[in-house]
Motif scaffolding. Structure first.
Motif, PDB file in Angstrom:
ATOM      1  N   ASP A   1     -79.311  23.846  -6.187  1.00 43.70           N
ATOM      2  CA  ASP A   1     -80.698  24.266  -6.006  1.00 43.70           C
ATOM      3  C   ASP A   1     -81.586  23.554  -7.021  1.00 43.70           C
ATOM      4  OD1 ASP A   1     -80.106  25.525  -8.389  1.00 43.70           O
ATOM      5  OD2 ASP A   1     -80.129  27.552  -7.560  1.00 43.70           O
ATOM      6  N   PHE A   2     -82.888  23.818  -6.973  1.00 41.49           N
ATOM      7  CA  PHE A   2     -83.809  23.077  -7.829  1.00 41.49           C
ATOM      8  C   PHE A   2     -83.612  23.406  -9.306  1.00 41.49           C
ATOM      9  CE2 PHE A   2     -86.151  26.966  -6.850  1.00 41.49           C
ATOM     10  CZ  PHE A   2     -86.773  27.289  -8.051  1.00 41.49           C
ATOM     11  N   THR A   3     -83.154  24.618  -9.617  1.00 33.00           N
ATOM     12  CA  THR A   3     -82.901  24.969 -11.010  1.00 33.00           C
ATOM     13  C   THR A   3     -81.735  24.166 -11.573  1.00 33.00           C
ATOM     14  OG1 THR A   3     -83.719  27.211 -10.628  1.00 33.00           O
ATOM     15  CG2 THR A   3     -82.396  26.855 -12.595  1.00 33.00           C
ATOM     16  N   ALA A   4     -80.681  24.007 -10.786  1.00 36.21           N
ATOM     17  CA  ALA A   4     -79.535  23.198 -11.216  1.00 36.21           C
ATOM     18  C   ALA A   4     -79.946  21.751 -11.423  1.00 36.21           C
ATOM     19  CB  ALA A   4     -78.413  23.296 -10.190  1.00 36.21           C
ATOM     20  N   VAL A   5     -80.803  21.246 -10.550  1.00 31.43           N
ATOM     21  CA  VAL A   5     -81.326  19.882 -10.721  1.00 31.43           C
ATOM     22  C   VAL A   5     -82.088  19.782 -12.034  1.00 31.43           C
ATOM     23  CG1 VAL A   5     -82.977  18.183  -9.823  1.00 31.43           C
ATOM     24  CG2 VAL A   5     -81.451  19.382  -8.251  1.00 31.43           C
ATOM     25  N   GLY A   6     -82.898  20.782 -12.327  1.00 28.59           N
ATOM     26  CA  GLY A   6     -83.686  20.773 -13.552  1.00 28.59           C
ATOM     27  C   GLY A   6     -82.836  20.784 -14.807  1.00 28.59           C
ATOM     28  N   HIS A   7     -81.791  21.594 -14.827  1.00 27.01           N
ATOM     29  CA  HIS A   7     -80.930  21.651 -16.004  1.00 27.01           C
ATOM     30  C   HIS A   7     -80.177  20.336 -16.214  1.00 27.01           C
ATOM     31  CE1 HIS A   7     -80.937  26.292 -15.689  1.00 27.01           C
ATOM     32  NE2 HIS A   7     -81.754  25.893 -16.662  1.00 27.01           N
ATOM     33  N   ALA A   8     -79.657  19.766 -15.130  1.00 29.27           N
ATOM     34  CA  ALA A   8     -78.974  18.477 -15.251  1.00 29.27           C
ATOM     35  C   ALA A   8     -79.945  17.398 -15.719  1.00 29.27           C
ATOM     36  CB  ALA A   8     -78.355  18.091 -13.905  1.00 29.27           C
ATOM     37  N   ALA A   9     -81.175  17.434 -15.196  1.00 33.91           N
ATOM     38  CA  ALA A   9     -82.183  16.456 -15.612  1.00 33.91           C
ATOM     39  C   ALA A   9     -82.537  16.630 -17.085  1.00 33.91           C
ATOM     40  CB  ALA A   9     -83.439  16.613 -14.749  1.00 33.91           C
ATOM     41  N   ALA A  10     -82.611  17.872 -17.555  1.00 36.63           N
ATOM     42  CA  ALA A  10     -82.950  18.132 -18.958  1.00 36.63           C
ATOM     43  C   ALA A  10     -81.886  17.562 -19.890  1.00 36.63           C
ATOM     44  CB  ALA A  10     -83.118  19.629 -19.194  1.00 36.63           C
ATOM     45  N   VAL A  11     -80.614  17.659 -19.500  1.00 36.85           N
ATOM     46  CA  VAL A  11     -79.549  17.060 -20.310  1.00 36.85           C
ATOM     47  C   VAL A  11     -79.747  15.551 -20.421  1.00 36.85           C
ATOM     48  CG1 VAL A  11     -77.076  16.556 -20.418  1.00 36.85           C
ATOM     49  CG2 VAL A  11     -77.840  18.848 -19.807  1.00 36.85           C
ATOM     50  N   LEU A  12     -79.993  14.902 -19.297  1.00 37.70           N
ATOM     51  CA  LEU A  12     -80.152  13.445 -19.292  1.00 37.70           C
ATOM     52  C   LEU A  12     -81.394  13.021 -20.078  1.00 37.70           C
ATOM     53  CD1 LEU A  12     -79.160  12.628 -15.593  1.00 37.70           C
ATOM     54  CD2 LEU A  12     -77.768  12.460 -17.670  1.00 37.70           C
TER      55      LEU A  12
ATOM     56  N   ALA B   1     -91.213  19.144 -19.398  1.00 43.02           N
ATOM     57  CA  ALA B   1     -92.088  18.585 -18.372  1.00 43.02           C
ATOM     58  C   ALA B   1     -91.314  17.680 -17.414  1.00 43.02           C
ATOM     59  CB  ALA B   1     -93.227  17.807 -19.030  1.00 43.02           C
ATOM     60  N   GLY B   2     -90.458  16.813 -17.963  1.00 38.93           N
ATOM     61  CA  GLY B   2     -89.713  15.890 -17.117  1.00 38.93           C
ATOM     62  C   GLY B   2     -88.780  16.599 -16.164  1.00 38.93           C
ATOM     63  N   ALA B   3     -88.008  17.570 -16.675  1.00 31.91           N
ATOM     64  CA  ALA B   3     -87.068  18.297 -15.817  1.00 31.91           C
ATOM     65  C   ALA B   3     -87.811  19.137 -14.778  1.00 31.91           C
ATOM     66  CB  ALA B   3     -86.171  19.187 -16.673  1.00 31.91           C
ATOM     67  N   THR B   4     -88.956  19.694 -15.156  1.00 30.99           N
ATOM     68  CA  THR B   4     -89.750  20.477 -14.205  1.00 30.99           C
ATOM     69  C   THR B   4     -90.195  19.617 -13.036  1.00 30.99           C
ATOM     70  OG1 THR B   4     -90.554  22.030 -15.884  1.00 30.99           O
ATOM     71  CG2 THR B   4     -91.887  21.781 -13.893  1.00 30.99           C
ATOM     72  N   TYR B   5     -90.749  18.449 -13.325  1.00 34.01           N
ATOM     73  CA  TYR B   5     -91.251  17.599 -12.249  1.00 34.01           C
ATOM     74  C   TYR B   5     -90.125  17.002 -11.414  1.00 34.01           C
ATOM     75  CZ  TYR B   5     -96.206  17.868 -13.233  1.00 34.01           C
ATOM     76  OH  TYR B   5     -97.500  18.330 -13.360  1.00 34.01           O
ATOM     77  N   LEU B   6     -88.998  16.691 -12.033  1.00 29.22           N
ATOM     78  CA  LEU B   6     -87.869  16.168 -11.265  1.00 29.22           C
ATOM     79  C   LEU B   6     -87.288  17.230 -10.338  1.00 29.22           C
ATOM     80  CD1 LEU B   6     -86.059  14.004 -13.979  1.00 29.22           C
ATOM     81  CD2 LEU B   6     -87.156  13.182 -11.883  1.00 29.22           C
ATOM     82  N   SER B   7     -87.134  18.438 -10.853  1.00 29.30           N
ATOM     83  CA  SER B   7     -86.564  19.505 -10.025  1.00 29.30           C
ATOM     84  C   SER B   7     -87.521  19.914  -8.903  1.00 29.30           C
ATOM     85  CB  SER B   7     -86.213  20.718 -10.884  1.00 29.30           C
ATOM     86  OG  SER B   7     -87.360  21.267 -11.504  1.00 29.30           O
TER      87      SER B   7
ATOM     88  N   TYR C   1     -89.622  19.505  -3.290  1.00 26.07           N
ATOM     89  CA  TYR C   1     -90.687  19.058  -2.384  1.00 26.07           C
ATOM     90  C   TYR C   1     -90.114  18.198  -1.259  1.00 26.07           C
ATOM     91  CZ  TYR C   1     -94.905  16.588  -0.829  1.00 26.07           C
ATOM     92  OH  TYR C   1     -95.914  16.050  -0.080  1.00 26.07           O
ATOM     93  N   VAL C   2     -89.240  17.271  -1.620  1.00 27.98           N
ATOM     94  CA  VAL C   2     -88.625  16.395  -0.617  1.00 27.98           C
ATOM     95  C   VAL C   2     -87.794  17.215   0.366  1.00 27.98           C
ATOM     96  CG1 VAL C   2     -86.931  14.552  -0.264  1.00 27.98           C
ATOM     97  CG2 VAL C   2     -88.614  14.364  -2.117  1.00 27.98           C
ATOM     98  N   LEU C   3     -86.998  18.149  -0.156  1.00 32.94           N
ATOM     99  CA  LEU C   3     -86.145  18.960   0.716  1.00 32.94           C
ATOM    100  C   LEU C   3     -86.966  19.834   1.658  1.00 32.94           C
ATOM    101  CD1 LEU C   3     -83.359  20.023  -1.817  1.00 32.94           C
ATOM    102  CD2 LEU C   3     -83.172  18.376   0.062  1.00 32.94           C
ATOM    103  N   ILE C   4     -88.093  20.348   1.166  1.00 29.16           N
ATOM    104  CA  ILE C   4     -88.968  21.145   2.037  1.00 29.16           C
ATOM    105  C   ILE C   4     -89.520  20.294   3.168  1.00 29.16           C
ATOM    106  CG2 ILE C   4     -91.181  22.359   2.146  1.00 29.16           C
ATOM    107  CD1 ILE C   4     -90.561  23.500  -0.622  1.00 29.16           C
ATOM    108  N   HIS C   5     -89.932  19.079   2.847  1.00 30.17           N
ATOM    109  CA  HIS C   5     -90.508  18.202   3.871  1.00 30.17           C
ATOM    110  C   HIS C   5     -89.449  17.652   4.817  1.00 30.17           C
ATOM    111  CE1 HIS C   5     -94.839  17.817   2.931  1.00 30.17           C
ATOM    112  NE2 HIS C   5     -94.441  18.361   1.788  1.00 30.17           N
ATOM    113  N   LEU C   6     -88.198  17.691   4.395  1.00 27.94           N
ATOM    114  CA  LEU C   6     -87.101  17.319   5.296  1.00 27.94           C
ATOM    115  C   LEU C   6     -86.584  18.545   6.070  1.00 27.94           C
ATOM    116  CD1 LEU C   6     -85.025  14.922   3.001  1.00 27.94           C
ATOM    117  CD2 LEU C   6     -86.489  14.290   4.940  1.00 27.94           C
TER     118      LEU C   6
END
Length: 217
Positions: free
Chosen positions: A179-190, A108-114, A119-124
């Motif tokens: 990309d967002f998947t890479a963000v999710g995997h890094a977040a899951a490790v942390l 759940a945490g990695a999903t929402y972080l990624s 979401y931020v990148l889309i709005h930018l």
């Protein structure tokens, strides 16, 4: 013959003592078979189960659960290997409830972080709005979080080598292809590493970096 029976008994004990891991793998086997039968429809089927921005805004709980029941592909073999090497030993060590908590928190945490980063990148206007409906499914965030928490199962100094390998595997893609998947995997490790409190006061002791029945190094 006695040796064969001993090995079969040991294998059965390994599987039987990690019921959540292998029940989940069995479910993935069923849904993977459904993907094969679905033919060309399998892509749209997975999008419907995806934890993308659209579904997280409309039916978050449903897709957080359903996305864990499918794999992004049609080959279950890598999951059989990874579940046996990481998820089953973690379930043996942590017990069923703590194992589940670590995995779900990571998922759940990695999903929402990624997806939050997306979401931020889309709005930018740095990513396409079409990614609001992207295919984002699978068990990897759960798996990576559990792999990370297993750091605390390994005896020092081998522990530091293990965590360095994890960080390299899951942060290099974040640098090369952020990309967002890479963000999710890094977040899951942390997140998995932050689950250390769930490993405390457990009677099992760390092991040397050797693969043994029911243990992971």
């Amino acid at each position: 013959m006695a040796d064969v029976r001993t090995r079969l008994a040991a294998a059965w004990h390994f599987v039987h003592s990690a019921p959540l891991t292998y029940l989940w793998l069995a479910v993935l086997g069923v849904t993977t078979a459904i993907q094969h039968l679905a033919g060309p429809r399998w892509h749209s089927m997975l999008v419907e189960q995806s934890t993308n921005l659209h579904h997280l805004a409309t039916d978050p709980l449903e897709v957080l659960v359903s996305s864990l029941l499918w794999i992004d592909g049609k080959d279950l073999t890598p999951y059989l290997v990874l579940f046996t090497l990481f998820l089953a030993p973690a379930e043996h060590w942590l017990g069923h409830l703590r194992w589940l908590l670590v995995g779900l928190i990571s998922h759940a945490g990695a999903t929402y972080l990624s997806e939050g980063a997306l979401y931020v990148l889309i709005h930018l206007h740095r990513e396409s709005e079409q990614l609001t409906y992207a295919r984002d499914i699978g068990v990897s965030y759960f798996l990576v979080g559990v792999m990370a928490v297993l750091t605390y199962r390994i005896r020092r100094p081998w522990r530091w080598g293990y965590v360095v390998v994890l960080l390299v595997i899951f942060t290099v893609p974040l640098v090369l292809k952020p990309d967002f998947t890479a963000v999710g995997h890094a977040a899951a490790v942390l997140i998995g590493l932050c689950c250390y409190p769930l490993t405390r006061h457990h009677p099992a002791r760390p092991t040397d970096p050797e693969v043994r029945t029911g243990q992971l190094a």
